[in-house]
Structure formats: structure tokens, C-alpha cells
Design a protein around this motif. Structure first.
Motif, PDB file in Angstrom:
ATOM      1  N   GLY A   1       0.863  -1.230   0.045  1.00  0.00           N
ATOM      2  CA  GLY A   1       0.026  -0.051   0.021  1.00  0.00           C
ATOM      3  C   GLY A   1       0.745   1.263   0.042  1.00  0.00           C
ATOM      4  N   TYR A   2       1.847   1.415   0.896  1.00  0.00           N
ATOM      5  CA  TYR A   2       2.360   2.703   1.062  1.00  0.00           C
ATOM      6  C   TYR A   2       3.599   2.476  -0.097  1.00  0.00           C
ATOM      7  CZ  TYR A   2       5.365   0.964   4.905  1.00  0.00           C
ATOM      8  OH  TYR A   2       6.309   0.434   5.785  1.00  0.00           O
ATOM      9  N   ILE A   3       4.096   1.599  -0.398  1.00  0.00           N
ATOM     10  CA  ILE A   3       5.085   1.642  -1.784  1.00  0.00           C
ATOM     11  C   ILE A   3       4.256   2.350  -2.916  1.00  0.00           C
ATOM     12  CG2 ILE A   3       5.854   0.016  -3.468  1.00  0.00           C
ATOM     13  CD1 ILE A   3       6.768  -2.091  -1.032  1.00  0.00           C
ATOM     14  N   GLN A   4       2.849   1.861  -2.959  1.00  0.00           N
ATOM     15  CA  GLN A   4       2.036   2.582  -4.162  1.00  0.00           C
ATOM     16  C   GLN A   4       1.556   3.849  -4.013  1.00  0.00           C
ATOM     17  OE1 GLN A   4       2.726   0.892  -6.707  1.00  0.00           O
ATOM     18  NE2 GLN A   4       1.291  -0.682  -7.021  1.00  0.00           N
ATOM     19  N   GLY A   5       1.852   4.430  -2.656  1.00  0.00           N
ATOM     20  CA  GLY A   5       1.452   5.609  -2.389  1.00  0.00           C
ATOM     21  C   GLY A   5       0.140   5.618  -1.635  1.00  0.00           C
TER      22      GLY A   5
ATOM     23  N   VAL B   1      11.340   8.360  -3.509  1.00  0.00           N
ATOM     24  CA  VAL B   1      11.277   8.185  -2.061  1.00  0.00           C
ATOM     25  C   VAL B   1       9.812   8.089  -1.582  1.00  0.00           C
ATOM     26  CG1 VAL B   1      11.610   9.600   0.005  1.00  0.00           C
ATOM     27  CG2 VAL B   1      13.320   9.680  -1.486  1.00  0.00           C
ATOM     28  N   VAL B   2       9.600   7.016  -0.681  1.00  0.00           N
ATOM     29  CA  VAL B   2       8.362   6.943  -0.148  1.00  0.00           C
ATOM     30  C   VAL B   2       8.301   7.182   1.264  1.00  0.00           C
ATOM     31  CG1 VAL B   2       6.665   5.012   0.467  1.00  0.00           C
ATOM     32  CG2 VAL B   2       7.729   4.944  -1.767  1.00  0.00           C
ATOM     33  N   VAL B   3       7.253   8.069   1.712  1.00  0.00           N
ATOM     34  CA  VAL B   3       7.430   8.237   3.273  1.00  0.00           C
ATOM     35  C   VAL B   3       6.429   7.340   3.820  1.00  0.00           C
ATOM     36  CG1 VAL B   3       6.575  10.002   4.828  1.00  0.00           C
ATOM     37  CG2 VAL B   3       7.536  11.089   2.577  1.00  0.00           C
ATOM     38  N   ALA B   4       7.034   6.537   4.810  1.00  0.00           N
ATOM     39  CA  ALA B   4       6.258   5.598   5.656  1.00  0.00           C
ATOM     40  C   ALA B   4       5.433   6.267   6.741  1.00  0.00           C
ATOM     41  CB  ALA B   4       7.268   4.589   6.205  1.00  0.00           C
ATOM     42  N   PRO B   5       4.593   5.704   7.112  1.00  0.00           N
ATOM     43  CA  PRO B   5       3.532   6.097   8.265  1.00  0.00           C
ATOM     44  C   PRO B   5       4.328   6.678   9.496  1.00  0.00           C
ATOM     45  CG  PRO B   5       2.706   4.137   7.413  1.00  0.00           C
ATOM     46  CD  PRO B   5       3.882   4.227   6.726  1.00  0.00           C
ATOM     47  N   SER B   6       5.423   6.096   9.789  1.00  0.00           N
ATOM     48  CA  SER B   6       6.246   6.833  10.787  1.00  0.00           C
ATOM     49  C   SER B   6       6.960   8.138  10.393  1.00  0.00           C
ATOM     50  CB  SER B   6       7.412   5.650  11.135  1.00  0.00           C
ATOM     51  OG  SER B   6       8.320   5.652   9.902  1.00  0.00           O
TER      52      SER B   6
ATOM     53  N   PHE C   1      14.163   0.314  -0.931  1.00  0.00           N
ATOM     54  CA  PHE C   1      14.235  -0.329   0.384  1.00  0.00           C
ATOM     55  C   PHE C   1      12.995  -0.931   0.818  1.00  0.00           C
ATOM     56  CE2 PHE C   1      13.227   0.197   4.958  1.00  0.00           C
ATOM     57  CZ  PHE C   1      14.573  -0.062   5.695  1.00  0.00           C
ATOM     58  N   TRP C   2      11.761  -0.350   0.436  1.00  0.00           N
ATOM     59  CA  TRP C   2      10.394  -1.046   1.217  1.00  0.00           C
ATOM     60  C   TRP C   2      10.231  -2.403   0.517  1.00  0.00           C
ATOM     61  CZ3 TRP C   2       9.767   0.520   5.741  1.00  0.00           C
ATOM     62  CH2 TRP C   2      10.086   1.761   5.940  1.00  0.00           C
ATOM     63  N   TRP C   3      10.352  -2.325  -0.880  1.00  0.00           N
ATOM     64  CA  TRP C   3      10.525  -3.755  -1.542  1.00  0.00           C
ATOM     65  C   TRP C   3      11.250  -4.687  -1.027  1.00  0.00           C
ATOM     66  CZ3 TRP C   3       6.864  -5.437  -4.486  1.00  0.00           C
ATOM     67  CH2 TRP C   3       6.219  -4.556  -5.305  1.00  0.00           C
ATOM     68  N   SER C   4      12.444  -4.431  -0.605  1.00  0.00           N
ATOM     69  CA  SER C   4      13.426  -5.234   0.048  1.00  0.00           C
ATOM     70  C   SER C   4      12.847  -5.594   1.460  1.00  0.00           C
ATOM     71  CB  SER C   4      14.847  -4.588   0.221  1.00  0.00           C
ATOM     72  OG  SER C   4      15.509  -4.401  -1.031  1.00  0.00           O
ATOM     73  N   GLN C   5      12.348  -4.745   1.970  1.00  0.00           N
ATOM     74  CA  GLN C   5      11.590  -5.151   3.574  1.00  0.00           C
ATOM     75  C   GLN C   5      10.351  -6.252   3.183  1.00  0.00           C
ATOM     76  OE1 GLN C   5      12.347  -5.339   6.500  1.00  0.00           O
ATOM     77  NE2 GLN C   5      10.079  -5.687   7.232  1.00  0.00           N
ATOM     78  N   LEU C   6       9.760  -5.974   2.140  1.00  0.00           N
ATOM     79  CA  LEU C   6       8.634  -6.920   1.985  1.00  0.00           C
ATOM     80  C   LEU C   6       8.903  -8.334   1.572  1.00  0.00           C
ATOM     81  CD1 LEU C   6       5.541  -5.729  -0.296  1.00  0.00           C
ATOM     82  CD2 LEU C   6       6.609  -8.035  -0.620  1.00  0.00           C
TER      83      LEU C   6
END
Length: 166
Positions: free
Chosen positions: A61-65, A110-115, A123-128
Motif C-alpha cells: 500500500g504505501y509503496i504504491q502511495g 522516495v516513499v514516506v512511511a507512516p512513521s 528499500f521497502w520492496w526489500s523489506q517486503l
């Protein structure tokens, strides 16, 4: 496409292969084996697989904005194996399509996480993918304890890999 694009594509194929393989093996087990308390972090095999789906959906979800709902690591998405398997297949197809159709530079954005943390999509793809692998290994460890051979998990053996043979 950044240098991460081909890696993300391959990781999405690997993720799909491992999920298909795992759910295929689990489909042959009695349902009570999937919900039997095993002392796993999420209690049982089904709850662990559901947790992977929930986190993957959240991260995607947040990778996609898209702002996901507040994160609750104990929240369940699907409690029925067949529904969970169908949801997993659908999400894996969407993950793979997103990686395979990404525009040049998309993984670098750059993606801004809820945090509030600002990191590139790569980075977020790697985490997923890392998160899913981590929890799948907990499930496959339980299968080993049950005397079931899960088989190979090495990336070069992925039949979905489309790299040309040498």
C-alpha cells in the motif's frame, strides 16, 4: 529503471514461487494441522501465513502511495486456508506486475512511511520480500519437525526465473 528493478522483478518471482510451493504442500495437510498451536510467534501455521499477507498488503500500500490503515501486527486478514491461498495468489500477481511494469527510476523514488521515515521504494520492496522469507522459514521449519520435506529454496532453482541459461 534503476539498478534495483531487475532485482525486484526476480525477488517477486521468487516470492511467488515459494508461496505457491508452500501453499501447495500445505493444501495436502488436514486443516487441524494448520491451526494447531506450535509455539510460533503467531501461534500456528495459518496465522503466520496470514501475518505475511497482512504485512505484504500493508507495505505494498504505501509503496504504491496509498496510506494503509494503522498497523496492527496481530490483525487477521483471512482465517480460512482456501481464502488465504486465493488472497496470496492475487497479491503475488499484483506484486510481480508492479515490479515488471515499473517505470524507469520508480524504485529510486522516495516513499514516506507512516512513521515519517523517507526511504526509496527499493528499500521497502526489500523489506517486503525479506519479511515474507523470514516468516516462511518459520513455517518450513515446522514442516521439517513434522517430517515433511519442503524442498529447495535456493533462488537459482526458481522455475519462474527468466534469465537465459548459460
Amino acid at each position: 529503471m534503476s539498478g534495483y528493478g531487475p532485482i525486484a522483478i526476480e525477488l517477486s518471482r521468487y516470492n511467488q514461487w515459494q508461496n505457491e510451493k508452500l501453499f501447495g504442500l500445505l493444501a495436502g495437510l488436514p486443516r487441524e494441522e494448520l491451526t494447531k498451536p506450535r509455539g510460533m510467534f503467531f501461534g500456528d501455521i495459518l496465522a503466520t501465513l496470514d501475518h505475511i499477507l497482512m504485512v505484504d498488503t500493508h507495505l505494498f500500500g504505501y509503496i504504491q502511495g496509498v496510506a494503509p490503515p494503522p498497523f496492527d501486527p496481530k490483525r487477521r486478514v483471512e482465517t480460512d486456508f482456501d481464502d488465504l491461498r486465493a488472497a496470496r495468489v492475487g497479491l503475488d500477481a499484483r506484486l510481480r506486475l508492479a515490479c515488471e511494469s515499473a517505470a524507469p527510476g520508480w524504485f529510486d523514488e522516495v516513499v514516506v512511511a507512516p512513521s515519517g521515515r523517507r526511504l526509496p521504494r527499493s528499500f521497502w520492496w526489500s523489506q517486503l520480500f525479506n519479511h515474507g522469507t523470514h516468516h516462511r522459514s518459520q513455517v518450513t521449519s515446522e514442516l521439517t519437525h513434522m517430517g515433511l520435506d519442503y524442498g529447495n529454496t535456493d533462488m537459482p532453482y526458481n522455475p519462474l526465473t527468466q534469465f537465459p541459461a548459460p
